[in-house]
Design an enzyme around this catalytic site. Structure first.
Site, PDB file in Angstrom:
ATOM      1  CE  LYS A 209      19.026  42.148  40.299  1.00 15.79           C
ATOM      2  NZ  LYS A 209      19.441  41.422  39.111  1.00 15.79           N
ATOM      3  CD  GLU A 215      26.575  34.574  51.887  1.00 13.82           C
ATOM      4  OE1 GLU A 215      25.421  35.012  51.658  1.00 13.82           O
ATOM      5  OE2 GLU A 215      27.021  33.543  51.355  1.00 13.82           O
ATOM      6  N   GLY A 269      23.571  41.105  38.968  1.00 12.53           N
ATOM      7  CA  GLY A 269      24.524  41.400  40.049  1.00 12.53           C
ATOM      8  C   GLY A 269      25.956  41.514  39.553  1.00 12.53           C
ATOM      9  NE  ARG A 270      26.589  36.369  35.784  1.00 10.22           N
ATOM     10  CZ  ARG A 270      25.426  35.875  36.147  1.00 10.22           C
ATOM     11  NH1 ARG A 270      25.017  35.997  37.410  1.00 10.22           N
ATOM     12  NH2 ARG A 270      24.648  35.260  35.274  1.00 10.22           N
ATOM     13  CD  GLU A 355      26.853  34.283  39.957  1.00  6.17           C
ATOM     14  OE1 GLU A 355      27.283  33.852  41.047  1.00  6.17           O
ATOM     15  OE2 GLU A 355      26.369  35.419  39.845  1.00  6.17           O
ATOM     16  CG  HIS A 386      58.964  34.627  40.071  1.00  2.00           C
ATOM     17  ND1 HIS A 386      60.283  34.236  40.021  1.00  2.00           N
ATOM     18  CD2 HIS A 386      58.871  35.780  39.372  1.00  2.00           C
ATOM     19  CE1 HIS A 386      60.967  35.165  39.344  1.00  2.00           C
ATOM     20  NE2 HIS A 386      60.132  36.100  38.931  1.00  2.00           N
ATOM     21  CE  LYS A 514      22.470  32.461  47.051  1.00  6.06           C
ATOM     22  NZ  LYS A 514      21.660  33.502  46.414  1.00  6.06           N
TER      23      LYS A 514
END
Ligand code: F6P
Length: 547
Positions: A209, A215, A269-270, A355, A386, A514
């Site tokens: 965005k 990254e 973004g999310r 977030e 399990h 960051k």
């Protein structure tokens, strides 16, 4: 209009809920079922292909009434109108929150700063559709004239988790393209992906965005360098496309302006998989399936916007979550999907939920003195049974859980599906009823256990039960039903943010780390590093000496 700033704990209904909590907290759900033969029907919502049974919760009709009163008192109705109509409800970033507009029909009008954004949205959708068709049909080819075989999505957070989860969830509907996701700045991640790629037949989709994310830009650069070992600079236009709001930065990276798929700052973004961020989804499953995903979300949007609160699925799920979080002080919630396809669903929800609602300052800028965002976690059933179900059944913590299941399997293996769903139903039943001392004794006696053995084993074999679950049953996993399911959780997030009087659509909490990482990165090269605490200083030196 901004969202109201009502402290929920100061409302009449919150006080009433507090008093009510003291009188119902020890009620046993199994007694409530015994007392009311209509309980299951009363607390079930049927909508389209969704069957949502919330009767296995520690609630009475009075609880629900008070929670619904709370929703009214905090101004949820007005807040929903502000959300859908493009008001700047993301106040701290000065933005509207309009992922719902991305799935709205062409005929609708949604205004941002007085301008209808629907035509722009449809322009981008048409671009996605055309591009998808050309790649899938082999009209667009790689630099040596070969058809594309692989797509690499380069992004992180919302630019990765949504598309990755949807592509995995809809793999049954996938075409011949193989998709890869590179997110972590860990170079081993990108290099493991590179091992599987042929530069002549790989399309790279850079999704960011902001187009400033360390990254994503590092991975994009590494992949471009790798590509340039094979192709030339002129070939980049055929192999690299980008999704971003930051058109200038994308151009600066060397992407052909025709290869830019725009998005808007009013899409968080999310919540962005419905925009061009979902390009990899469209490429993987075809545009019509991508469109069905959006249509499903739109149906849930309409349900959420128009349905009365007492029969509104996201509203009810959100209020139940508030009930456990703020009155029972439950720390976390589990999401258990009885479908391997939804393997990444809980991970995806972690960003959406944590977030958004991991905030401790209210909308008036004051520190809150009540709990907000829930911890969210989960793995698919039956694997999770399990692994960690022991703790849910017999641990000390109260962990409300959503059980998601589909009536039909996609490959039609009924025998497996029956086994899978018998586990789903059995677990919610076990969590509800538990196992009494009497039942344990009977069982051990049937096994001819001695009196001494029974005495010794008894305490460990009792299940307290009374553990709350929501059963979300859907007919079949399709692009449309997945769209509904994701949108259901998006709206649950919204409702909880409104109730907790917090801003759900910023994420300042990810910034500090960051910034410090950038300082530390410089310190790796500095002889004398800047000021750190003693622990960080030693760790830094250790890393420098070993790297
Ligand atoms: O983790 C913080 C965050 O800003 C997320 O909200 C976002 O989804 C992610 O980083 C990626 O951001 P971008 O799409 O701008 O690269």
């Amino acid at each position: 209009m901004a969202l109201p700033t009502i402290n929920p704990t100061k409302t009449k209904s919150w006080n009433a809920l507090n008093a009510h909590f003291n009188s119902v907290k020890d009620l046993q759900m199994k007694d409530l079922f015994a007392q009311d033969s209509n309980r299951a029907d009363k607390f079930t919502l049927k909508w389209e292909d969704f069957y949502v049974d919330f009767s296995k919760n520690r609630i009475t009709e009075e609880t629900l009434k008070l929670l619904l009163d709370l929703a009214e008192e905090v101004g949820l109705k007005e807040a929903i109108n502000s959300y859908y109509s493009g008001e700047e409800i993301n106040e701290t970033e000065g933005r509207a929150v309009l992922h719902t507009a991305l799935r709205a029909p062409k005929t609708e009008s949604v205004l941002v700063d007085g301008k209808n954004v629907i035509p722009e949205i449809y322009e981008v959708k048409e671009k996605i559709e055309k591009f998808t068709k050309e790649i899938v049909d082999g009209k667009l080819k790689g630099y040596t004239g070969k058809d594309f075989t692989d797509v690499v999505n380069i992004g992180i957070g919302g630019s990765d988790l949504g598309p990755a989860m949807v592509v995995e969830s809809l793999q049954y509907y996938k075409n011949h393209l193989t998709t890869h996701f590179v997110s972590n700045v860990d170079g081993d991640h990108v290099n493991e992906v590179i091992k599987k790629l042929n530069p002549e037949t790989t399309l790279f989709v850079i999704v960011s965005k902001t187009f400033t994310t360390q990254e994503t830009l590092s991975n994009a650069n590494t992949l471009r360098e790798w590509f340039l070992k094979h192709g030339t600079k002129n070939d980049i236009a055929k192999h690299f496309v980008a999704v971003s709001t930051n058109i200038e930065k994308v151009k600066g990276f060397g992407i052909d302006p025709n290869n830019i798929f725009p998005m808007w700052n009013w899409v968080g973004g999310r919540f962005s998989l419905w925009s061009a961020v979902g390009l990899t989804v469209s490429l993987a499953v075809g545009y019509s399936n991508f469109e069905s995903l959006l249509n499903g979300a739109h149906k849930m949007d309409t349900h959420f916007k128009t349905q009365d609160f007492d029969t509104n699925i996201p509203v009810i799920l959100a209020l139940l979550s508030v009930w456990y979080n703020n009155f029972f002080q439950a720390e976390s919630e589990a999401v258990i999907a009885y479908s391997q396809y939804l393997n990444q669903f809980a991970t995806y929800l972690q960003q959406g939920i944590m977030e958004s609602n991991g905030k401790s300052v209210d909308r008036a800028g004051n520190a809150v003195n009540y709990q907000t965002g829930t911890l969210i976690w989960g793995e698919p059933g039956t694997n999770s049974q399990h692994a960690f179900f022991q703790l849910i059944h017999q641990g000390t913590k109260l962990i409300p859980a959503d059980f998601i299941g589909f009536a039909k399997s996609l490959h039609g293996n009924k025998e497996h599906q029956d086994k899978l769903m018998s586990n789903y139903l059995a677990q919610t039943e076990a969590l509800l009823n538990g196992k009494t001392a009497h039942e344990v004794i009977n069982e051990l006696e049937k096994q001819n256990a001695s009196e001494d053995t029974i005495k010794k084993q008894l305490p460990f074999k009792i299940f307290a039960g009374n553990k709350p679950t929501n059963s979300i049953f859907i007919e079949k996993l399709t692009p449309e039903s997945l769209g509904k399911l994701i949108a259901m959780y998006e709206h649950k997030i919204f409702v909880q943010g409104v109730v907790w009087n917090i801003f759900s659509y910023d994420q300042f909490g990810v910034e500090l780390g960051k910034q410090l990482a950038n300082n530390i990165l410089k310190d790796f090269e500095n002889k004398n590093s800047s000021n750190h605490d003693a622990s960080t200083e030693r760790l830094l030196e250790y890393y420098k000496s070993k790297r």
